[in-house]
Write a protein that holds these residues in place. Sequence first.
Motif, PDB file in Angstrom:
ATOM      1  N   ASP A 141       7.599   9.575 -12.448  1.00 41.49           N
ATOM      2  CA  ASP A 141       8.054   8.585 -11.474  1.00 41.49           C
ATOM      3  C   ASP A 141       7.936   9.130 -10.054  1.00 41.49           C
ATOM      4  OD1 ASP A 141       8.581   6.830 -13.475  1.00 41.49           O
ATOM      5  OD2 ASP A 141      10.759   7.189 -13.525  1.00 41.49           O
ATOM      6  N   LEU A 142       8.316  10.396  -9.895  1.00 41.66           N
ATOM      7  CA  LEU A 142       8.239  11.010  -8.569  1.00 41.66           C
ATOM      8  C   LEU A 142       6.794  11.016  -8.075  1.00 41.66           C
ATOM      9  CD1 LEU A 142       9.337  12.704  -6.171  1.00 41.66           C
ATOM     10  CD2 LEU A 142       8.991  14.741  -7.597  1.00 41.66           C
ATOM     11  N   LEU A 143       5.885  11.420  -8.942  1.00 40.50           N
ATOM     12  CA  LEU A 143       4.485  11.516  -8.528  1.00 40.50           C
ATOM     13  C   LEU A 143       3.914  10.144  -8.166  1.00 40.50           C
ATOM     14  CD1 LEU A 143       3.231  14.110 -11.174  1.00 40.50           C
ATOM     15  CD2 LEU A 143       3.479  14.483  -8.724  1.00 40.50           C
ATOM     16  N   PHE A 144       4.231   9.153  -8.969  1.00 37.95           N
ATOM     17  CA  PHE A 144       3.694   7.822  -8.657  1.00 37.95           C
ATOM     18  C   PHE A 144       4.328   7.261  -7.393  1.00 37.95           C
ATOM     19  CE2 PHE A 144       0.622   6.374 -11.702  1.00 37.95           C
ATOM     20  CZ  PHE A 144       0.730   7.304 -12.731  1.00 37.95           C
ATOM     21  N   ARG A 145       5.608   7.601  -7.167  1.00 38.63           N
ATOM     22  CA  ARG A 145       6.254   7.113  -5.948  1.00 38.63           C
ATOM     23  C   ARG A 145       5.623   7.761  -4.713  1.00 38.63           C
ATOM     24  NH1 ARG A 145      12.801   7.043  -4.870  1.00 38.63           N
ATOM     25  NH2 ARG A 145      12.696   6.076  -2.801  1.00 38.63           N
ATOM     26  N   VAL A 146       5.350   9.044  -4.820  1.00 34.82           N
ATOM     27  CA  VAL A 146       4.688   9.714  -3.700  1.00 34.82           C
ATOM     28  C   VAL A 146       3.288   9.128  -3.507  1.00 34.82           C
ATOM     29  CG1 VAL A 146       3.758  11.910  -2.863  1.00 34.82           C
ATOM     30  CG2 VAL A 146       5.994  11.849  -3.978  1.00 34.82           C
ATOM     31  N   ALA A 147       2.567   8.942  -4.612  1.00 34.01           N
ATOM     32  CA  ALA A 147       1.207   8.399  -4.494  1.00 34.01           C
ATOM     33  C   ALA A 147       1.235   7.001  -3.893  1.00 34.01           C
ATOM     34  CB  ALA A 147       0.538   8.373  -5.869  1.00 34.01           C
ATOM     35  N   ASP A 148       2.299   6.250  -4.176  1.00 31.01           N
ATOM     36  CA  ASP A 148       2.379   4.892  -3.643  1.00 31.01           C
ATOM     37  C   ASP A 148       2.577   4.870  -2.130  1.00 31.01           C
ATOM     38  OD1 ASP A 148       1.917   3.747  -6.062  1.00 31.01           O
ATOM     39  OD2 ASP A 148       4.032   3.393  -6.551  1.00 31.01           O
ATOM     40  N   GLU A 149       2.837   6.032  -1.544  1.00 36.54           N
ATOM     41  CA  GLU A 149       2.909   6.075  -0.080  1.00 36.54           C
ATOM     42  C   GLU A 149       1.557   5.755   0.542  1.00 36.54           C
ATOM     43  OE1 GLU A 149       4.444   9.853   1.073  1.00 36.54           O
ATOM     44  OE2 GLU A 149       6.373   9.545   0.093  1.00 36.54           O
ATOM     45  N   VAL A 150       0.516   5.914  -0.264  1.00 32.54           N
ATOM     46  CA  VAL A 150      -0.814   5.512   0.201  1.00 32.54           C
ATOM     47  C   VAL A 150      -0.984   4.056  -0.181  1.00 32.54           C
ATOM     48  CG1 VAL A 150      -3.292   5.908   0.032  1.00 32.54           C
ATOM     49  CG2 VAL A 150      -1.701   7.816  -0.167  1.00 32.54           C
ATOM     50  N   PRO A 151      -0.976   3.155   0.798  1.00 30.03           N
ATOM     51  CA  PRO A 151      -1.057   1.733   0.457  1.00 30.03           C
ATOM     52  C   PRO A 151      -2.369   1.393  -0.223  1.00 30.03           C
ATOM     53  CG  PRO A 151      -1.358   2.067   2.814  1.00 30.03           C
ATOM     54  CD  PRO A 151      -0.960   3.383   2.238  1.00 30.03           C
ATOM     55  N   ALA A 152      -2.286   0.538  -1.233  1.00 28.15           N
ATOM     56  CA  ALA A 152      -3.490   0.104  -1.942  1.00 28.15           C
ATOM     57  C   ALA A 152      -4.166  -0.983  -1.126  1.00 28.15           C
ATOM     58  CB  ALA A 152      -3.129  -0.418  -3.326  1.00 28.15           C
ATOM     59  N   ALA A 153      -5.111  -0.586  -0.320  1.00 26.34           N
ATOM     60  CA  ALA A 153      -5.821  -1.544   0.532  1.00 26.34           C
ATOM     61  C   ALA A 153      -7.181  -1.854  -0.091  1.00 26.34           C
ATOM     62  CB  ALA A 153      -6.016  -0.942   1.919  1.00 26.34           C
ATOM     63  N   PRO A 154      -7.701  -3.064   0.179  1.00 30.72           N
ATOM     64  CA  PRO A 154      -9.051  -3.365  -0.304  1.00 30.72           C
ATOM     65  C   PRO A 154     -10.037  -2.330   0.232  1.00 30.72           C
ATOM     66  CG  PRO A 154      -7.998  -5.331   0.573  1.00 30.72           C
ATOM     67  CD  PRO A 154      -7.113  -4.178   0.922  1.00 30.72           C
ATOM     68  N   VAL A 155     -10.937  -1.927  -0.625  1.00 29.89           N
ATOM     69  CA  VAL A 155     -11.871  -0.860  -0.250  1.00 29.89           C
ATOM     70  C   VAL A 155     -13.211  -1.465   0.132  1.00 29.89           C
ATOM     71  CG1 VAL A 155     -13.119   1.139  -1.098  1.00 29.89           C
ATOM     72  CG2 VAL A 155     -10.739   0.789  -1.747  1.00 29.89           C
ATOM     73  N   ASP A 156     -13.645  -1.178   1.322  1.00 25.62           N
ATOM     74  CA  ASP A 156     -14.962  -1.622   1.787  1.00 25.62           C
ATOM     75  C   ASP A 156     -15.882  -0.408   1.823  1.00 25.62           C
ATOM     76  OD1 ASP A 156     -17.189  -2.587   2.987  1.00 25.62           O
ATOM     77  OD2 ASP A 156     -16.254  -3.036   4.915  1.00 25.62           O
ATOM     78  N   PRO A 157     -16.897  -0.386   1.000  1.00 26.35           N
ATOM     79  CA  PRO A 157     -17.738   0.817   0.933  1.00 26.35           C
ATOM     80  C   PRO A 157     -18.656   1.005   2.126  1.00 26.35           C
ATOM     81  CG  PRO A 157     -18.615  -0.883  -0.485  1.00 26.35           C
ATOM     82  CD  PRO A 157     -17.329  -1.425   0.061  1.00 26.35           C
ATOM     83  N   GLU A 158     -18.912  -0.060   2.893  1.00 21.98           N
ATOM     84  CA  GLU A 158     -19.924   0.053   3.941  1.00 21.98           C
ATOM     85  C   GLU A 158     -19.603   1.112   4.996  1.00 21.98           C
ATOM     86  OE1 GLU A 158     -23.033  -0.923   4.287  1.00 21.98           O
ATOM     87  OE2 GLU A 158     -22.758  -1.556   2.227  1.00 21.98           O
ATOM     88  N   PRO A 159     -18.334   1.155   5.494  1.00 29.22           N
ATOM     89  CA  PRO A 159     -18.045   2.224   6.467  1.00 29.22           C
ATOM     90  C   PRO A 159     -18.299   3.608   5.886  1.00 29.22           C
ATOM     91  CG  PRO A 159     -16.315   0.575   6.500  1.00 29.22           C
ATOM     92  CD  PRO A 159     -17.190   0.245   5.331  1.00 29.22           C
ATOM     93  N   LEU A 160     -17.939   3.790   4.619  1.00 33.32           N
ATOM     94  CA  LEU A 160     -18.180   5.093   4.014  1.00 33.32           C
ATOM     95  C   LEU A 160     -19.664   5.391   3.933  1.00 33.32           C
ATOM     96  CD1 LEU A 160     -16.861   7.323   1.558  1.00 33.32           C
ATOM     97  CD2 LEU A 160     -18.886   6.166   0.687  1.00 33.32           C
ATOM     98  N   LEU A 161     -20.433   4.396   3.518  1.00 32.60           N
ATOM     99  CA  LEU A 161     -21.869   4.631   3.400  1.00 32.60           C
ATOM    100  C   LEU A 161     -22.454   4.989   4.757  1.00 32.60           C
ATOM    101  CD1 LEU A 161     -22.787   1.719   0.970  1.00 32.60           C
ATOM    102  CD2 LEU A 161     -22.811   4.148   0.463  1.00 32.60           C
ATOM    103  N   ARG A 162     -22.019   4.247   5.794  1.00 35.27           N
ATOM    104  CA  ARG A 162     -22.549   4.541   7.135  1.00 35.27           C
ATOM    105  C   ARG A 162     -22.135   5.933   7.577  1.00 35.27           C
ATOM    106  NH1 ARG A 162     -21.212  -0.947   8.114  1.00 35.27           N
ATOM    107  NH2 ARG A 162     -19.242  -0.349   9.048  1.00 35.27           N
ATOM    108  N   ARG A 163     -20.820   6.242   7.380  1.00 32.17           N
ATOM    109  CA  ARG A 163     -20.337   7.568   7.800  1.00 32.17           C
ATOM    110  C   ARG A 163     -21.009   8.667   6.983  1.00 32.17           C
ATOM    111  NH1 ARG A 163     -14.043   7.544   7.315  1.00 32.17           N
ATOM    112  NH2 ARG A 163     -14.337   9.724   7.885  1.00 32.17           N
TER     113      ARG A 163
END
Lengths: 177, 300
Positions: free
Chosen positions: B8-30
């Motif tokens: 529970d602790l680990l998932f709660r800490v991980a949830d601090e990273v908001p689950a945002a929609p992932v757009d691959p294009e910026p990554l591909l460009r970068r």
Amino acid sequence: MGHDRAGVVSAVDRETGLRSRLADAYVRSASGGIRLAYLLTGDRAVAEDLVQEAFVRFVGRLRFLRDPDAFEPYLRRTIVNLSKNHFRRRAVERAYLEREGQRVEDVSTDPDVATYDTLRSALLRLPLRQRTALVLRYFEDLPDATIAELLGCRQATVRSLVARGLEALRTTPEVIS
Amino acid sequence: MNDTDVRDLLFRVADEVPAAPVDPEPLLRRGFRRMARTAVAGALGIACAVVVVVGGVGLIRSSAPTTIPGDEGQPTEPPETMTGETNGTTNATCADSQDGPPPRVCFGPLDEGTYTSQRFEPALTFTVPAGWNNPWDTRGSFELWTPGWSDGWKDPDDPGIYLFDHPELTLHRDVRAREGCSDAVDAAAGTSALELTTLVSDHPGIATGGPSPVEIGGLAGYQLDVSVAKTWQKSCPEMDGRPFVPLLDGVFLVEGAGWYATSRLILLDLPDGGNVLIAIDEDQLDDAMPVVRSFSFALG
């Protein structure tokens, strides 16, 4: 495998194209990768950088991938290794610990939040190998054999790392109280 | 604090990273921009490497083509003979064993000795000195790594060395010609050793000293040393502008330091009408050719 690797790679290339394969892999795996990296580093920006780095390494190698299903283990292993490298930079680690020290001073007066903040800090203060072992076992649900391979140690060492990590968390004052 | 509390602790800490929609294009460009910056930073080194490669190709071209009778080059005093034809399994670490089941079959690190492949067809018997590694053995592909092999990325922590193809000394059977960035099969090309050899040597992206007839392990065919032609500028998106030549299943050339430039191809005809390709990285020829000369295929 019922087919040779050249056949596998070529079939995938024909169907989707290499660039779209990377995009698909990123959409599928980036969030999970960032969460894993965040647990290992405690720093969201660093986590995003590590995952970015992992994907950048992957960009030039798509054509060489033996098995498309191997991407997830590849990403996980790369993130663990990059986290390790990140913490090898002692100056960065010192700065990180200083920031974490400041975080503890800002603990909320709400008992639940205070306990969580303390546990969170305790987790992130664990030695990297102990924290990685805990994360891989309880967050990634990996068997000891896989964790041992990722950490480059024996399974008995994994069990020891996990036990010591749990002990450190259990002896956190808020947990004892 | 029990296991559930830790989870529970680990998932709660991980949830601090908001689950945002992932757009691959910026990554591909970068990602591609970063690779481009890396390429610019390494331009001097690459230029030096190209000079060395061009010099090496010149030397290869200037040397006479080699004919290798199958019965030449066999060790005069064969070391201890071992066979893989036991129970078809091994505890060795195969190339992608970390991917979980199905278990891979390979020998892994090899002691000095003579071995027979476990899956590759036709069965291949070969002799190696100590330090070689067999990380891959399927019906269609067989691979040997030379001692102290490195994939050129110079990062011992990089898992890529376990997951990616790299042309050290590889065998593929029933290869076909490939073309374009999508690696599409060239349906018009034949599959005999002569037809494939002709296709490779006539390819505008390939520089070669010309094929020569060979016999390896009881199979006849042709050998040719290849590199990317200096005039060839075509690339593919993931190659970041590097000249790139798709050729055959499992064989493509990429110009640039640290990239893959398979240089010796040996194409052999099988009695049943198929073919066997032996591909050897140019840096490994000295170590690999004695092993190739020890090859013996089990033919009917």
